[in-house]
Motif scaffolding. Sequence first.
Motif, PDB file in Angstrom:
ATOM      1  N   TRP A  42     110.109 -71.028  50.055  1.00 36.81           N
ATOM      2  CA  TRP A  42     109.579 -70.337  48.877  1.00 36.81           C
ATOM      3  C   TRP A  42     110.702 -69.622  48.131  1.00 36.81           C
ATOM      4  CZ3 TRP A  42     104.941 -71.609  47.423  1.00 36.81           C
ATOM      5  CH2 TRP A  42     103.929 -71.883  48.350  1.00 36.81           C
ATOM      6  N   VAL A  43     110.714 -69.768  46.836  1.00 37.31           N
ATOM      7  CA  VAL A  43     111.620 -68.987  45.989  1.00 37.31           C
ATOM      8  C   VAL A  43     110.827 -67.872  45.304  1.00 37.31           C
ATOM      9  CG1 VAL A  43     113.135 -69.071  43.962  1.00 37.31           C
ATOM     10  CG2 VAL A  43     113.163 -70.946  45.638  1.00 37.31           C
ATOM     11  N   GLY A  44     109.657 -68.201  44.833  1.00 41.97           N
ATOM     12  CA  GLY A  44     108.815 -67.187  44.204  1.00 41.97           C
ATOM     13  C   GLY A  44     107.368 -67.633  44.195  1.00 41.97           C
ATOM     14  N   ARG A  45     106.485 -66.675  44.442  1.00 42.35           N
ATOM     15  CA  ARG A  45     105.061 -66.971  44.370  1.00 42.35           C
ATOM     16  C   ARG A  45     104.401 -65.949  43.451  1.00 42.35           C
ATOM     17  NH1 ARG A  45     102.377 -66.532  49.373  1.00 42.35           N
ATOM     18  NH2 ARG A  45     104.145 -65.259  50.017  1.00 42.35           N
ATOM     19  N   ASN A  46     103.670 -66.442  42.486  1.00 38.76           N
ATOM     20  CA  ASN A  46     103.062 -65.592  41.468  1.00 38.76           C
ATOM     21  C   ASN A  46     101.637 -65.239  41.909  1.00 38.76           C
ATOM     22  OD1 ASN A  46     102.003 -64.503  39.149  1.00 38.76           O
ATOM     23  ND2 ASN A  46     102.615 -66.189  37.812  1.00 38.76           N
ATOM     24  N   GLN A  47     101.531 -64.090  42.579  1.00 36.41           N
ATOM     25  CA  GLN A  47     100.227 -63.706  43.151  1.00 36.41           C
ATOM     26  C   GLN A  47      99.200 -63.459  42.060  1.00 36.41           C
ATOM     27  OE1 GLN A  47      99.911 -64.054  46.249  1.00 36.41           O
ATOM     28  NE2 GLN A  47     101.886 -63.668  47.223  1.00 36.41           N
ATOM     29  N   ALA A  48      99.665 -62.939  40.927  1.00 36.04           N
ATOM     30  CA  ALA A  48      98.718 -62.613  39.846  1.00 36.04           C
ATOM     31  C   ALA A  48      98.043 -63.885  39.355  1.00 36.04           C
ATOM     32  CB  ALA A  48      99.450 -61.916  38.703  1.00 36.04           C
ATOM     33  N   LEU A  49      98.843 -64.927  39.132  1.00 33.71           N
ATOM     34  CA  LEU A  49      98.259 -66.186  38.651  1.00 33.71           C
ATOM     35  C   LEU A  49      97.395 -66.819  39.748  1.00 33.71           C
ATOM     36  CD1 LEU A  49      97.848 -68.396  36.570  1.00 33.71           C
ATOM     37  CD2 LEU A  49     100.054 -69.385  37.231  1.00 33.71           C
ATOM     38  N   ALA A  50      97.860 -66.718  41.001  1.00 32.20           N
ATOM     39  CA  ALA A  50      97.076 -67.283  42.105  1.00 32.20           C
ATOM     40  C   ALA A  50      95.678 -66.668  42.119  1.00 32.20           C
ATOM     41  CB  ALA A  50      97.795 -67.030  43.434  1.00 32.20           C
ATOM     42  N   ARG A  51      95.616 -65.359  41.904  1.00 30.27           N
ATOM     43  CA  ARG A  51      94.299 -64.691  41.863  1.00 30.27           C
ATOM     44  C   ARG A  51      93.471 -65.217  40.700  1.00 30.27           C
ATOM     45  NH1 ARG A  51      97.078 -60.240  43.800  1.00 30.27           N
ATOM     46  NH2 ARG A  51      97.667 -59.571  41.725  1.00 30.27           N
ATOM     47  N   GLU A  52      94.123 -65.353  39.529  1.00 26.45           N
ATOM     48  CA  GLU A  52      93.386 -65.857  38.358  1.00 26.45           C
ATOM     49  C   GLU A  52      92.837 -67.262  38.600  1.00 26.45           C
ATOM     50  OE1 GLU A  52      95.366 -65.502  34.495  1.00 26.45           O
ATOM     51  OE2 GLU A  52      96.478 -63.809  35.326  1.00 26.45           O
ATOM     52  N   LEU A  53      93.594 -68.054  39.344  1.00 28.33           N
ATOM     53  CA  LEU A  53      93.163 -69.432  39.603  1.00 28.33           C
ATOM     54  C   LEU A  53      92.119 -69.496  40.713  1.00 28.33           C
ATOM     55  CD1 LEU A  53      96.627 -71.280  39.543  1.00 28.33           C
ATOM     56  CD2 LEU A  53      94.914 -71.237  37.720  1.00 28.33           C
ATOM     57  N   VAL A 163     107.702 -71.294  42.641  1.00 30.25           N
ATOM     58  CA  VAL A 163     108.901 -72.141  42.725  1.00 30.25           C
ATOM     59  C   VAL A 163     109.206 -72.326  44.192  1.00 30.25           C
ATOM     60  CG1 VAL A 163     111.351 -72.394  42.171  1.00 30.25           C
ATOM     61  CG2 VAL A 163     109.869 -71.132  40.614  1.00 30.25           C
ATOM     62  N   THR A 164     109.449 -73.560  44.584  1.00 33.48           N
ATOM     63  CA  THR A 164     109.954 -73.804  45.932  1.00 33.48           C
ATOM     64  C   THR A 164     111.354 -74.421  45.801  1.00 33.48           C
ATOM     65  OG1 THR A 164     109.134 -76.054  46.144  1.00 33.48           O
ATOM     66  CG2 THR A 164     107.597 -74.311  46.702  1.00 33.48           C
ATOM     67  N   GLY A 165     112.164 -74.213  46.796  1.00 35.33           N
ATOM     68  CA  GLY A 165     113.527 -74.749  46.771  1.00 35.33           C
ATOM     69  C   GLY A 165     113.784 -75.604  47.995  1.00 35.33           C
ATOM     70  N   SER A 166     114.880 -76.340  47.906  1.00 33.58           N
ATOM     71  CA  SER A 166     115.332 -77.148  49.040  1.00 33.58           C
ATOM     72  C   SER A 166     116.848 -77.222  48.925  1.00 33.58           C
ATOM     73  CB  SER A 166     114.734 -78.553  48.955  1.00 33.58           C
ATOM     74  OG  SER A 166     115.465 -79.457  49.765  1.00 33.58           O
ATOM     75  N   ASP A 167     117.512 -77.349  50.056  1.00 35.84           N
ATOM     76  CA  ASP A 167     118.980 -77.430  49.980  1.00 35.84           C
ATOM     77  C   ASP A 167     119.464 -78.827  49.600  1.00 35.84           C
ATOM     78  OD1 ASP A 167     119.229 -74.776  50.449  1.00 35.84           O
ATOM     79  OD2 ASP A 167     119.567 -74.962  52.625  1.00 35.84           O
ATOM     80  N   ALA A 168     118.529 -79.727  49.321  1.00 33.71           N
ATOM     81  CA  ALA A 168     118.941 -81.068  48.870  1.00 33.71           C
ATOM     82  C   ALA A 168     119.828 -80.921  47.623  1.00 33.71           C
ATOM     83  CB  ALA A 168     117.705 -81.901  48.539  1.00 33.71           C
ATOM     84  N   GLY A 169     120.917 -81.652  47.598  1.00 36.87           N
ATOM     85  CA  GLY A 169     121.864 -81.532  46.484  1.00 36.87           C
ATOM     86  C   GLY A 169     121.394 -82.290  45.255  1.00 36.87           C
ATOM     87  N   VAL A 170     121.664 -81.717  44.097  1.00 35.97           N
ATOM     88  CA  VAL A 170     121.337 -82.353  42.820  1.00 35.97           C
ATOM     89  C   VAL A 170     122.594 -82.305  41.956  1.00 35.97           C
ATOM     90  CG1 VAL A 170     119.906 -82.207  40.749  1.00 35.97           C
ATOM     91  CG2 VAL A 170     118.927 -81.618  42.963  1.00 35.97           C
ATOM     92  N   GLN A 442     121.566 -62.852  36.880  1.00 34.61           N
ATOM     93  CA  GLN A 442     121.780 -62.067  38.105  1.00 34.61           C
ATOM     94  C   GLN A 442     120.793 -62.494  39.203  1.00 34.61           C
ATOM     95  OE1 GLN A 442     121.351 -58.309  36.120  1.00 34.61           O
ATOM     96  NE2 GLN A 442     123.553 -57.874  36.153  1.00 34.61           N
ATOM     97  N   ALA A 443     119.540 -62.703  38.796  1.00 32.77           N
ATOM     98  CA  ALA A 443     118.530 -63.119  39.789  1.00 32.77           C
ATOM     99  C   ALA A 443     118.874 -64.504  40.343  1.00 32.77           C
ATOM    100  CB  ALA A 443     117.147 -63.118  39.158  1.00 32.77           C
ATOM    101  N   ILE A 444     119.378 -65.368  39.482  1.00 32.69           N
ATOM    102  CA  ILE A 444     119.728 -66.733  39.898  1.00 32.69           C
ATOM    103  C   ILE A 444     120.899 -66.705  40.881  1.00 32.69           C
ATOM    104  CG2 ILE A 444     120.761 -68.899  39.068  1.00 32.69           C
ATOM    105  CD1 ILE A 444     119.011 -68.408  36.468  1.00 32.69           C
ATOM    106  N   GLN A 445     121.913 -65.907  40.567  1.00 29.03           N
ATOM    107  CA  GLN A 445     123.081 -65.844  41.453  1.00 29.03           C
ATOM    108  C   GLN A 445     122.663 -65.382  42.856  1.00 29.03           C
ATOM    109  OE1 GLN A 445     125.630 -67.420  40.812  1.00 29.03           O
ATOM    110  NE2 GLN A 445     125.276 -67.643  38.607  1.00 29.03           N
ATOM    111  N   ASP A 451     118.697 -64.820  48.364  1.00 28.85           N
ATOM    112  CA  ASP A 451     118.076 -63.505  48.170  1.00 28.85           C
ATOM    113  C   ASP A 451     117.180 -63.612  46.937  1.00 28.85           C
ATOM    114  OD1 ASP A 451     117.348 -60.989  47.453  1.00 28.85           O
ATOM    115  OD2 ASP A 451     119.388 -60.189  47.245  1.00 28.85           O
ATOM    116  N   PHE A 452     115.864 -63.641  47.184  1.00 24.59           N
ATOM    117  CA  PHE A 452     114.924 -63.866  46.076  1.00 24.59           C
ATOM    118  C   PHE A 452     114.302 -62.566  45.574  1.00 24.59           C
ATOM    119  CE2 PHE A 452     114.701 -67.735  48.852  1.00 24.59           C
ATOM    120  CZ  PHE A 452     115.534 -68.504  48.051  1.00 24.59           C
ATOM    121  N   SER A 453     114.844 -61.435  46.032  1.00 23.31           N
ATOM    122  CA  SER A 453     114.237 -60.161  45.636  1.00 23.31           C
ATOM    123  C   SER A 453     114.382 -59.922  44.134  1.00 23.31           C
ATOM    124  CB  SER A 453     114.858 -59.008  46.427  1.00 23.31           C
ATOM    125  OG  SER A 453     116.259 -58.992  46.195  1.00 23.31           O
TER     126      SER A 453
END
Length: 492
Positions: A42-53, A163-170, A442-445, A451-453
């Motif tokens: 997991w990179v980020g989970r949007n709880q607000a939208l999850a609730r709306e859905l 957003v989910t991530g994977s270490d697979a190279g692109v 900054q968040a991306i770096q 560190d997804f905080s």
Amino acid sequence: MNSVIGEPLAAIPGLKWANRFAGLGTDFYTDRLPSPLPAPYWVGRNQALARELGLDEAWFASQEALALFTGNQVAPGSQPLASVYSGHQFGQWAGQLGDGRAILLGEISTPDGSQEVQLKGAGMTPYSRMGDGRAVLRSSIREYLCSEAMHGLGIPTTRALCVTGSDAGVRREEIETAAVVTRTSPSFIRFGHFEHFSYSDQHEQLKVLADFVIDHFYPACRESPQPYAALLQAVSERTAHLMAAWQSTGFCHGVMNTDNMSILGLTIDYGPFQFLDAFDPGHVCNHSDTQGRYAYNKQPNIAYWNLFCLGQALLPLIEAQDQALAALESYKTVFPEALEARMRAKLGLPDARPQDKALIETTFKLLAADKVDYTMFWRRLCHFGTPPGREKVRDLFLDRAAFDAWALQYSERLAHADIGLQADLMLKNNPKYVLRNHLGEQAIQAAKLKDFSGVNTLLTLLQAPFEEHPGHDSHAGFPPDWAASIEISCSS
Ligand code: AMP
Ligand code: MG
């Protein structure tokens, strides 16, 4: 967890899939399962939208959800597909494009109506052309944060659930890692879908598509003696409102090709977008846009150009050309009116007066002359009426005399207004937080180091951008000098 596609998940609590787009038939898409990615996280989970859905909270945290939203497993009842569209890119007919890396899982019913669920970056499709079907972590985080920022600002947009991530190279300019954004929208149909069937002389399919859009999203057009002209007019009006929202917020999209224009008037396809720092009307946020076609101040005209393309695509369904032209005309009145209304709210003017147009124009000129920070100016202006508010706005200007002359004009307009009420109105229309490039960066770096905080913190701030959020003033400050050297291109 089994991550082999084809072994379906158990039913997801509370979720039922429908596949209305798939019902259009295979002229409109190709069935395609997502391609799995190794060891997703997991990179980020949007709880607000999850609730709306209406998603079950525990399930949304599960390994099953992680597998589903990476494209590693398929939910029962979902019929994954990639749709075909065409489009004009940078003013040129580009021919067939299509979902080259997006896979529509289907549609879920939510308390607020049906929402399509799409995985962006889920692997190759028949429309991938030279691409690899993937999206990188950096651009996925930008889309996730920006679509939620737009929603927080009250600007029509597709949403982002996670957003989910994977270490697979692109491979891009350098090797990066893969990510998948789960997006939701009532529909992902673009102007380019109509262009596709029109330019390839598939006029029956064009009608099927137009009827689908009218029946599901613009039912009032069915009552019109000319439903397809009415559709063009309705889309023109929604697009006019969208442009007013972008311009008043200082949002640059960066790639307003017709394949990136939503038939529902939503902001879609977040690539090299930018919220203006300094107010520079000719600002070009897309490093690949060497001609400046999609500069901030050109967006409203480009939207009209794109609507014209849509009008052309719909012509086979519209009896007379002048009906199409008349339908497009509405853009020219709705856009300026909508922009003026938004700017009046930003200025704290609850009623409309004839002199407002001039005041708004003068304000834009004043900001441009000193390249004043756009978001900061408006937020500080909320406190113009209470000392030292006015001085704090004045501090943003080099040409203080020009500011004083403007402030006099503004004060005259405000005379007799209730300062308290006015500040309230302005604080709801002038955000404190926007997704400035450097904040995203900054968040991306940090995210690249797992560190997804920073992503989470930004999401919280941007979902409520008009609130103060004590302790987060650093997220509402001036951009650092290095922000000017951030180059965002089409590469994503
Ligand atoms: P965009 O500029 O992201 O709106 O994409 C324009 C077109 O290129 C669309 O048809 C996309 O699906 C396709 N595309 C962009 N990136 C990729 C990729 N990495 N792999 C396959 N297709 C892509
Ligand atoms: Mg696109």
